[in-house]
Design an enzyme around this catalytic site. Structure first.
Site, short mmCIF file in Angstrom:
data_model
loop_
_atom_site.label_atom_id
_atom_site.label_comp_id
_atom_site.label_asym_id
_atom_site.label_seq_id
_atom_site.Cartn_x
_atom_site.Cartn_y
_atom_site.Cartn_z
N ASP A 191 -3.15 2.70 4.30
CA ASP A 191 -3.63 3.48 5.44
C ASP A 191 -2.84 4.79 5.46
OD1 ASP A 191 -5.11 3.76 8.08
OD2 ASP A 191 -3.02 3.93 8.76
N GLU A 275 -9.09 4.20 2.22
CA GLU A 275 -10.17 4.55 3.13
C GLU A 275 -10.73 5.92 2.76
OE1 GLU A 275 -11.01 4.48 7.98
OE2 GLU A 275 -8.98 4.56 7.18
N ASP A 356 -0.90 1.04 12.21
CA ASP A 356 -1.10 1.41 10.82
C ASP A 356 -1.06 0.21 9.88
OD1 ASP A 356 -1.25 4.04 11.66
OD2 ASP A 356 0.90 4.40 11.38
#
Length: 417
Positions: A191, A275, A356
């Protein structure tokens, strides 16, 4: 696979003058060819072929009084300049027709002599690496090279680059075989953020170095000095080069740090899941400077390139996947949360999550699910290569998740639709 190796070169004053002439000649040939193509389109005529264009703007132009100085430089960079123009037109037409993915590509534009970055391309006929380590360029001479590492193979082409800070570099394209690292069992989801640069699903944290922020004081002083110089003066040129050197130091430091982090991640993990961040959109907001300073796109590009070289797997989770809204323990979707909320407790199972770390674990679970299910297999016996899933099939969408506390078996915390 093709790799590019870049080295610092130190031309003499005479060689710098020869390079400057070659830069100018290559730019003029490019602009002349572009003008011919634009005139042909204006008159409704077909585009001239590359061979005819080369005869017109190089071979025939050398015999004229206006372009006679083209004969003073090597012909190889001039021909490569025409090939660059052909590639620019090809990219434009592919973008218009939909063959080229990504952001739209516009028509080629005329090059200005005021560009602070100049480049020349040479084929294997235009350069040679001497036995004494010097780089011989046609009609320029033997240039001293700082060989930071040896080339793994004979280069197929070379490029000479003059950057805005006044440094010269030589980059070579070589063809090497991928070197696959031994397989390991570790897989991580990552992340990316601004408070901390990256949080991995295994709990490790990479701090954000903020290279641009740390150098802001020095950059502001150099920029202030530049703004006070008279336009067109030599002192302004010196001040501009000073600003460029300060920015180059920040960019080089950031790139070196990104190489270290991505190499370490690739060596220690078999599969990495990221992501698909909308970096261009985020770079238009109030956090634009911090987003640019982070270099998320470069991080993703480097890790994808190194994964292909070393036999690792990279998975990209769709940007609409609610990684910060799902409980990685039970799969309950708790809804959107403002960025100020760094910790939250699941309303179903009561587990306290770091925002996170929880997102990284959800990205890992979603990436593993996509890797197992999306590509599919042969549609019938005898099909050797399975059909690869389209990007929309590989993604995980907001509508794929239900706001329930039920955890699907074997889905790693990602609830089933």
């Amino acid at each position: 696979m093709h790799l590019r190796y870049s080295y610092r070169i130190y031309p003499t004053s005479g060689q710098r003058a020869a390079l400057a002439r070659t830069f100018g000649c290559a730019r003029v040939v490019y602009n002349d060819a572009l003008a011919v193509r634009k005139e042909a389109r204006k008159d409704g005529k077909p585009y001239p072929k590359s061979a005819d264009l080369q005869k017109l703007v190089i071979t025939s132009a050398k015999r004229t009084a206006e372009r006679g100085w083209l004969a003073s430089v090597g012909v190889d960079p001039l021909i490569q300049s025409l090939r660059d123009l052909a590639s620019a037109y090809r990219n434009f037409f592919d973008s218009v027709s939909g063959k080229r993915q990504g952001r739209p590509v516009g028509l080629p534009r005329f090059k200005s002599k005021r560009l602070s970055r100049q480049s020349l391309r040479f084929t294997h006929n235009g350069f040679r690496i001497r036995s004494n380590g010097k780089l011989n360029l046609a009609k320029i001479g033997d240039v001293r090279v700082k060989w930071s590492r040896a080339l793994p193979a004979d280069p197929s082409s070379g490029t000479i680059v003059l950057d805005p800070s006044g440094r010269y570099h030589a980059s070579f394209v070589v063809d090497v075989e991928p070197v696959h690292l031994p397989e390991i069992d570790a897989e991580v989801g990552i992340d990316l953020g601004l408070t901390t640069y990256a949080v991995l699903s295994d709990g490790s944290v990479i701090d954000n170095p903020r290279f641009l922020r740390k150098a802001e004081k020095r950059l502001k002083a150099a920029q202030r000095e530049l703004s006070r110089k008279a336009k067109g003066s030599k002192n302004r040129a010196k001040a501009r080069r000073k600003v460029a050197k300060a920015h180059a130091k920040v960019a080089d430091t950031r790139m070196d740090w990104l190489h270290q982090q991505t190499t370490r991640i690739i060596r220690e993990t078999q599969a990495v899941y990221l992501e698909d961040l909308n970096v261009r959109g985020l770079a238009r907001g109030r956090l634009a400077k911090s987003v640019h300073d982070a270099g998320w796109s470069t991080f993703r590009r480097l890790i994808e390139e190194k994964a292909a070289r070393y036999g690792r797997h990279i998975g990209i989770v769709h940007r609409a996947f609610p990684s910060s809204q799902l409980c990685s323990g039970c799969g309950h979707r708790d809804g959107p949360k403002p960025l100020a909320v760094r910790e939250w407790a699941c309303g179903v199972c009561g587990v306290l999550h770091d925002r996170d770390l929880n997102a990284a674990r959800n990205i890992l679970a979603a990436g593993q699910a996509d890797r197992l299910n999306a590509p599919g297999g042969p549609v019938s016996p005898g099909v050797a290569i399975p059909r690869q899933a389209r990007p929309v099939e590989r993604g995980t969408h907001l509508g794929d998740q239900r706001s329930t506390g039920v955890r699907a078996a074997g889905a790693g915390g990602i609830p089933a639709p």
